[in-house]
Scaffold this motif. Sequence first.
Motif, PDB file in Angstrom:
ATOM      1  N   GLU A  57      24.835  45.598  33.722  1.00 14.33           N
ATOM      2  CA  GLU A  57      25.251  46.748  33.747  1.00 14.33           C
ATOM      3  C   GLU A  57      26.398  47.107  34.760  1.00 14.33           C
ATOM      4  O   GLU A  57      26.868  48.179  34.916  1.00 14.33           O
ATOM      5  N   ASN A  58      26.575  46.038  35.349  1.00 14.07           N
ATOM      6  CA  ASN A  58      27.807  46.397  36.348  1.00 14.07           C
ATOM      7  C   ASN A  58      29.271  45.947  35.534  1.00 14.07           C
ATOM      8  O   ASN A  58      29.278  45.083  34.858  1.00 14.07           O
ATOM      9  N   GLN A  59      30.149  46.390  36.118  1.00 11.80           N
ATOM     10  CA  GLN A  59      31.660  46.161  35.456  1.00 11.80           C
ATOM     11  C   GLN A  59      32.469  46.288  36.539  1.00 11.80           C
ATOM     12  O   GLN A  59      32.350  47.226  37.527  1.00 11.80           O
ATOM     13  N   ILE A  60      33.608  45.739  36.722  1.00 11.72           N
ATOM     14  CA  ILE A  60      34.736  45.977  37.609  1.00 11.72           C
ATOM     15  C   ILE A  60      36.068  45.736  36.684  1.00 11.72           C
ATOM     16  O   ILE A  60      36.134  45.162  35.667  1.00 11.72           O
ATOM     17  N   SER A  61      36.965  46.652  37.349  1.00 11.45           N
ATOM     18  CA  SER A  61      38.370  46.631  36.541  1.00 11.45           C
ATOM     19  C   SER A  61      39.379  45.806  37.266  1.00 11.45           C
ATOM     20  O   SER A  61      39.615  46.214  38.604  1.00 11.45           O
ATOM     21  N   LEU A  62      40.007  44.921  36.934  1.00  9.65           N
ATOM     22  CA  LEU A  62      41.021  44.124  37.718  1.00  9.65           C
ATOM     23  C   LEU A  62      42.319  43.902  36.797  1.00  9.65           C
ATOM     24  O   LEU A  62      42.125  43.655  35.764  1.00  9.65           O
ATOM     25  N   PRO A  63      43.329  43.673  37.421  1.00 10.56           N
ATOM     26  CA  PRO A  63      44.660  43.177  36.877  1.00 10.56           C
ATOM     27  C   PRO A  63      44.316  41.903  36.367  1.00 10.56           C
ATOM     28  O   PRO A  63      43.933  40.955  37.077  1.00 10.56           O
ATOM     29  N   LEU A  64      44.919  41.394  35.112  1.00  9.28           N
ATOM     30  CA  LEU A  64      44.965  39.960  34.781  1.00  9.28           C
ATOM     31  C   LEU A  64      46.115  39.397  35.263  1.00  9.28           C
ATOM     32  O   LEU A  64      47.124  39.708  34.631  1.00  9.28           O
ATOM     33  N   GLU A  65      45.923  38.053  35.695  1.00 13.97           N
ATOM     34  CA  GLU A  65      47.007  37.358  35.835  1.00 13.97           C
ATOM     35  C   GLU A  65      47.045  35.870  34.911  1.00 13.97           C
ATOM     36  O   GLU A  65      45.784  35.378  34.970  1.00 13.97           O
ATOM     37  N   ILE A  66      47.877  35.822  34.114  1.00 18.52           N
ATOM     38  CA  ILE A  66      47.684  34.440  33.288  1.00 18.52           C
ATOM     39  C   ILE A  66      48.102  33.300  34.003  1.00 18.52           C
ATOM     40  O   ILE A  66      49.309  33.279  34.732  1.00 18.52           O
ATOM     41  N   ASP A  67      47.103  32.655  34.408  1.00 16.53           N
ATOM     42  CA  ASP A  67      47.269  31.183  35.092  1.00 16.53           C
ATOM     43  C   ASP A  67      46.820  29.816  34.679  1.00 16.53           C
ATOM     44  O   ASP A  67      45.640  29.901  34.266  1.00 16.53           O
ATOM     45  N   ASP A  68      47.588  29.192  34.245  1.00 19.45           N
ATOM     46  CA  ASP A  68      47.041  28.174  33.360  1.00 19.45           C
ATOM     47  C   ASP A  68      46.366  27.081  34.216  1.00 19.45           C
ATOM     48  O   ASP A  68      46.150  25.995  33.471  1.00 19.45           O
ATOM     49  N   ALA A  69      46.150  27.097  35.335  1.00 13.60           N
ATOM     50  CA  ALA A  69      45.561  26.190  36.126  1.00 13.60           C
ATOM     51  C   ALA A  69      44.021  26.326  35.982  1.00 13.60           C
ATOM     52  O   ALA A  69      43.392  25.436  36.203  1.00 13.60           O
ATOM     53  N   ILE A  70      43.429  27.435  35.526  1.00 12.06           N
ATOM     54  CA  ILE A  70      42.324  27.870  35.222  1.00 12.06           C
ATOM     55  C   ILE A  70      41.727  27.185  34.293  1.00 12.06           C
ATOM     56  O   ILE A  70      42.501  27.205  33.163  1.00 12.06           O
ATOM     57  N   ALA A  71      40.698  26.473  34.063  1.00 14.41           N
ATOM     58  CA  ALA A  71      40.075  25.720  33.121  1.00 14.41           C
ATOM     59  C   ALA A  71      39.563  26.855  31.884  1.00 14.41           C
ATOM     60  O   ALA A  71      39.322  27.827  32.027  1.00 14.41           O
ATOM     61  N   ASP A  72      39.412  26.306  30.733  1.00 14.35           N
ATOM     62  CA  ASP A  72      38.969  26.913  29.520  1.00 14.35           C
ATOM     63  C   ASP A  72      37.595  27.539  29.724  1.00 14.35           C
ATOM     64  O   ASP A  72      36.758  26.796  30.481  1.00 14.35           O
ATOM     65  N   GLY A  73      37.187  28.519  29.386  1.00 12.76           N
ATOM     66  CA  GLY A  73      35.859  29.224  29.160  1.00 12.76           C
ATOM     67  C   GLY A  73      35.617  29.900  30.592  1.00 12.76           C
ATOM     68  O   GLY A  73      34.453  30.138  31.240  1.00 12.76           O
ATOM     69  N   CYS A  74      36.537  30.058  31.605  1.00 13.61           N
ATOM     70  CA  CYS A  74      36.405  30.410  32.803  1.00 13.61           C
ATOM     71  C   CYS A  74      37.238  31.538  32.990  1.00 13.61           C
ATOM     72  O   CYS A  74      38.487  31.455  32.567  1.00 13.61           O
ATOM     73  N   ILE A  75      36.860  32.518  33.978  1.00 13.88           N
ATOM     74  CA  ILE A  75      37.751  33.608  34.671  1.00 13.88           C
ATOM     75  C   ILE A  75      37.372  33.560  36.168  1.00 13.88           C
ATOM     76  O   ILE A  75      36.372  33.479  36.735  1.00 13.88           O
ATOM     77  N   TYR A  76      38.668  33.526  36.756  1.00  6.28           N
ATOM     78  CA  TYR A  76      38.633  33.380  38.387  1.00  6.28           C
ATOM     79  C   TYR A  76      38.721  34.611  38.930  1.00  6.28           C
ATOM     80  O   TYR A  76      39.741  35.380  38.650  1.00  6.28           O
ATOM     81  N   VAL A  77      37.852  35.084  39.765  1.00 10.20           N
ATOM     82  CA  VAL A  77      37.862  36.220  40.618  1.00 10.20           C
ATOM     83  C   VAL A  77      37.569  35.931  41.884  1.00 10.20           C
ATOM     84  O   VAL A  77      36.584  35.185  42.225  1.00 10.20           O
ATOM     85  N   ALA A  78      38.295  36.148  42.969  1.00 11.71           N
ATOM     86  CA  ALA A  78      37.973  35.830  44.334  1.00 11.71           C
ATOM     87  C   ALA A  78      36.569  36.589  44.679  1.00 11.71           C
ATOM     88  O   ALA A  78      36.667  37.764  44.519  1.00 11.71           O
ATOM     89  N   ALA A  79      35.769  36.052  45.567  1.00 14.27           N
ATOM     90  CA  ALA A  79      34.599  36.759  46.136  1.00 14.27           C
ATOM     91  C   ALA A  79      34.923  37.321  47.206  1.00 14.27           C
ATOM     92  O   ALA A  79      36.056  37.089  47.975  1.00 14.27           O
ATOM     93  N   ALA A  80      34.032  37.962  47.926  1.00 12.56           N
ATOM     94  CA  ALA A  80      33.975  38.557  49.285  1.00 12.56           C
ATOM     95  C   ALA A  80      35.252  39.693  49.311  1.00 12.56           C
ATOM     96  O   ALA A  80      35.965  39.798  50.293  1.00 12.56           O
ATOM     97  N   THR A  81      35.797  40.241  48.082  1.00 10.29           N
ATOM     98  CA  THR A  81      36.614  41.376  48.398  1.00 10.29           C
ATOM     99  C   THR A  81      36.204  42.635  47.749  1.00 10.29           C
ATOM    100  O   THR A  81      35.281  42.776  46.823  1.00 10.29           O
ATOM    101  N   LEU A  82      36.628  43.602  48.279  1.00 11.10           N
ATOM    102  CA  LEU A  82      36.105  44.907  47.906  1.00 11.10           C
ATOM    103  C   LEU A  82      36.111  45.252  46.357  1.00 11.10           C
ATOM    104  O   LEU A  82      35.245  45.872  45.897  1.00 11.10           O
ATOM    105  N   ALA A  83      37.199  44.651  45.843  1.00  8.65           N
ATOM    106  CA  ALA A  83      37.317  45.091  44.446  1.00  8.65           C
ATOM    107  C   ALA A  83      36.336  44.203  43.391  1.00  8.65           C
ATOM    108  O   ALA A  83      36.070  44.475  42.427  1.00  8.65           O
ATOM    109  N   SER A  84      35.822  43.265  44.202  1.00 10.55           N
ATOM    110  CA  SER A  84      35.016  42.218  43.415  1.00 10.55           C
ATOM    111  C   SER A  84      33.783  42.212  43.561  1.00 10.55           C
ATOM    112  O   SER A  84      32.718  41.704  42.810  1.00 10.55           O
ATOM    113  N   VAL A  85      33.123  42.785  44.576  1.00 13.36           N
ATOM    114  CA  VAL A  85      31.640  42.635  45.038  1.00 13.36           C
ATOM    115  C   VAL A  85      30.879  43.379  44.051  1.00 13.36           C
ATOM    116  O   VAL A  85      29.692  43.181  43.666  1.00 13.36           O
ATOM    117  N   ALA A  86      31.277  44.500  43.390  1.00 13.65           N
ATOM    118  CA  ALA A  86      30.672  45.452  42.566  1.00 13.65           C
ATOM    119  C   ALA A  86      29.898  44.651  41.185  1.00 13.65           C
ATOM    120  O   ALA A  86      29.173  45.025  40.512  1.00 13.65           O
TER     121      ALA A  86
END
Lengths: 425, 694
Positions: free
Chosen positions: B648-677
């Motif tokens: 039921e939770n959702q957050i909205s963040l700008p997306l940055e294309i970063d080819d260093a991230i592996a397939d099947g993954c989305i990277y979001v930094a933890a412990a930020t106000l934007a991400s804890v929800a």
Amino acid sequence: MKLDQICFRTSHLEQSWTLDAYRQVGGYQVLENLLKNKMRPEEILEQVKNSALRGRGGAGFPTGLKWSFMPRRMPGEKYIVCNSDEGEPGTCKDRDILRYNPHQLIEGMIIAGYTIGAGTGYNYIRGEFYEPIERFEAALKEAREAGLLGKNILGSDFHFELHTHIGAGAYICGEETALLESLEGKKGQPRYKPPFPAGYGLYGRPTTINNTETLASIPVILQYGGDWFHEIGTQNNGGSKIFCMTGHVNKPGNYEVPLGTPFSELLELAGGVRDGNSLKAVIPGGTSTPVVPGDKMLQLDMSYDGIGKGGSMLGAGSVIIMDEKTCMVKALKRIAYFYYEESCGQCTPCREGTGWLYRVIKRIEEGQGKQEDLDRLVNVAENINGNTICALGDAAAAPVMSFIKHFRDEFQYHIDHGHCMEHTG
Amino acid sequence: MEFLLINHPLDCPICDQGGECELQDLSMGYGDGVSRFTEGKRVVKDKDIGPLIQTDMTRCIHCTRCVRFGQEIAGIMELGATGRGEHMEIGTYVEHSLVSELSGNIIDLCPVGALTSKPFRYKARAWELTAHPTIAPHDAVGSNIELHIRKNDVMRVVPRDNEAINEAWLSDRDRFSYLGLNSAERIAEPMIKKAGQWQTTDWQTALETAVEGVKGIVAKHGPEELGGLISPTATLEEAYLFQKWLRGLGTKNIDHRLRQQDFADSQSDFSLNDWALADIDDSDAIVLLGSNIRAEQPIIAHRIRQAALSGATVSNINFFESDLLMPVQHQLAVDAKDMAYYTLAGIAKALTQANKEDAAEWRELLGERRPSPFEQNVALQLSNARNATLFVGDLINHHPQASVFRALAKLIASLSKTTLVILPTANSNAHLKAKTLPSENGMNTMQMWQSDLCAYVLMGVDPQMDTAIPDDARRALKRASFVVAINSFHSDVINEHADVILPAACFAETSGTFIGIDQQWQRFAGGVEPRGDSRPGWKILRVLANVSQLNGFEHISSQDVVDEIESEWNMGQKPASHDFIPESFSVTSDLMLISEVPMYRTDSLLRHSNALQQTPENKANDVARMNQQEADKRGVNHQLPVIIKQGENQISLPLEIDDAIADGCIYVAAATLASVAIGRMFGQVEITQAGPSS
């Protein structure tokens, strides 16, 4: 046979820079013979040592000795580097070798590579030399097409490749270790020595660095023999040397004459002092060598040891003639400005001291000098001298010390009266 | 001497380096009283190189130590000398902030006042400061530091040489965290909530209210309805008294592993005997598994880099590629669902094949996997090494399948005779010693949050920022009837749901013991008085136990606590261990949210250090990152924000294309106000593009 012209031996020919012209004076025969006869490098080294050829870049270090430092049997790449950076004010000889006789340099470098066991050579040419670079590149192309460069030269098992590297016009890159840094793509700043380039040079490999004129002399030495070359000059000062006559002479230019020629004869060759003026002073080896008063200079011979007797150095053979109308303060100001601009900034005494020297001399020249400035200048120069990694610091200090030593009265006059002596300037 | 001073301004009276300046000392010793230089001096434009370092480039004497530091130590040449002779300047060429996590060291290296600490600027004179040795608490290294104190304030932090630990270096995190000490968010007085309103009160009342509340719950609902959670940054003494007090009240629910999600391998023994940080230098093969080591443990990263430069081979296996600033042999960004089944099992399989040796329990699991060239290469790298080390970092430890990964790592290590190092979080080695772990049949962190207990005792925990599933923590605290927080900083969730707040002293204000990755017990004393009316944590816990009328809490100094721990440890039996063997590797994962705690957000103190929060790398955290292929597959792009949904939770963040991230993954930094929800910081998510209006 008496031959004075060594590096300029093709100068009587049309289009002297071409391979054809060079072949006419016997070019590349030495190389062909030594490859055909599989001459032992030790024999070549012996000839070079006998010739008493001394480094033409300024220091006058015996070339044969320098080559003998190379660990030629060491496995892996070794390098021969030609220093055509020619940055010393007053010097214009290497440029003309590159322009009028580039093949002799190429042959010299191939032979040097053969002798010291190097498979790659670099010619570091000063960036401002557009025409010489083009001539040298064209000569390289000719040599490659003739099978004189590359793999299995002239059917032998000797490989040698030669490349041009164009500098960016920094004086400091004429210093051999700064040149290596620059060649490696870094900022041109001298390295500590030791280790010397023969042990740790370009890319950390054993490297020999010689001046253009030195390397261009090699084919002739091997053609006629080391002893023959030695006899052209005087004891321990083998061969002919190109002198760049500049300043107040009637016919400025490059003159290749045997070492040991009296300065007075050389001056005559260059047409004497302009307007029949009397000779005031001479800088015999480029601005980094001490100035010699005219009357003293007239008694000296043009050889490494001869000029040494006059308290100066033969340097790169860049003879700067100054007549009686010259203001020595102004001359020194111009020289000091050069070193101030060209210090690389690595060592504190040179980085800070050259600026200090220049500013004080400028002040004196502009009539703002103070009495204590004279001794201070000498003292500051003494503090720079010998306290830096490379010789640029010494080079900046030498003119200041010698100018004030020999022409103190003119500096004093500037301080007292705020302008030049009446007959100068 | 004279030459050095020519272009050096004589502005010692307004220079921060005054009193500790090498040039000043040399001038005093060898310089002339009067300058002979009467010409004008040069002036150099100052450069802005970020919120941590202040430049005064006119004072630079071109020693180029900062340039060499970049080349030789930090591994990232951010500063260089441009120009020749007197025109030479030190700078970044294109103006930008330094990004090295060790950049603060150039402040110490600079012999003059050209590079000084920006937060410390004009704050104090060197001779007004008293040096106080202590230990930095933010990573598992336990860097030796010195607090420079004036009156009762920590004015700055500098490294203390310890060749066995941090050598002469210090990470920016350890150097600038002190700035959080005087944050306005510090809790100054004990507080109790009455009729929904916070009231400040005296310690006696607060302690009694806390004990009454907790004991009331225990009496009414039983001790199993009480849970205790403590931050791994707490000292050994705090950890010990925390669990002793709570166990005295009868509960079994105690934990410090706040970000861990998978506890299946709790019985496995990962302890290291006789392993020291200096052993990294002797390693000839190093494999990093799920560790963004430069952010996680900067000093260890530095040691690995030095090993790499002297010939060790380094491989990096993670959910994203990262620039380690050193030569890396093999690097692989692995899809979260492939980590166990392919990559790790593949390496293990390659090793069993090479060794012709069989791991019986694993035979079926490894099956007929045919190792890929990458897996074979890593296997060879480890088995050919004389002294190999395998580091397992946070990205693995916080993963929902951490147990499976760690079991495979252990298998790989034993097959290749490699030293396995599970990187601890801050002081967590001390917490293992002090047993801030659930007793038999007790609840672990996840169970406590998900069971909605009646009462919680939190120590140094910000439920929003320090937990694996902030959403669960919020809900559990909301439903709890009694919550005690022993914290140093205010936080929204605590203020909303706690009933008693006991202000605890922070790093630098308390004495204690730190046990780092190398198992060294490093004792330190408090340097300054605790802010306001706050008290050292161990004292609060001892008095809580006294008020609870428990026996065995007569300690009068933290040393007494340590003595007790030591004798208990020596007498105690080593807990029985048995290795965890997973039943299967099967992981179904469509899109995995992978997250790590950014370098400067790992604990409350750091989150309140303004200068660190303002660094560009910290500010760059409020984005989601995924690679181009994955974005195309899911029909999202970087032009509009993306909505990341989890239940039921959702957050909205700008997306940055970063080819260093592996397939099947989305990277979001933890412990930020934007991400804890989002809820579970490491787990399955769905992603859609936000509409233009949102």
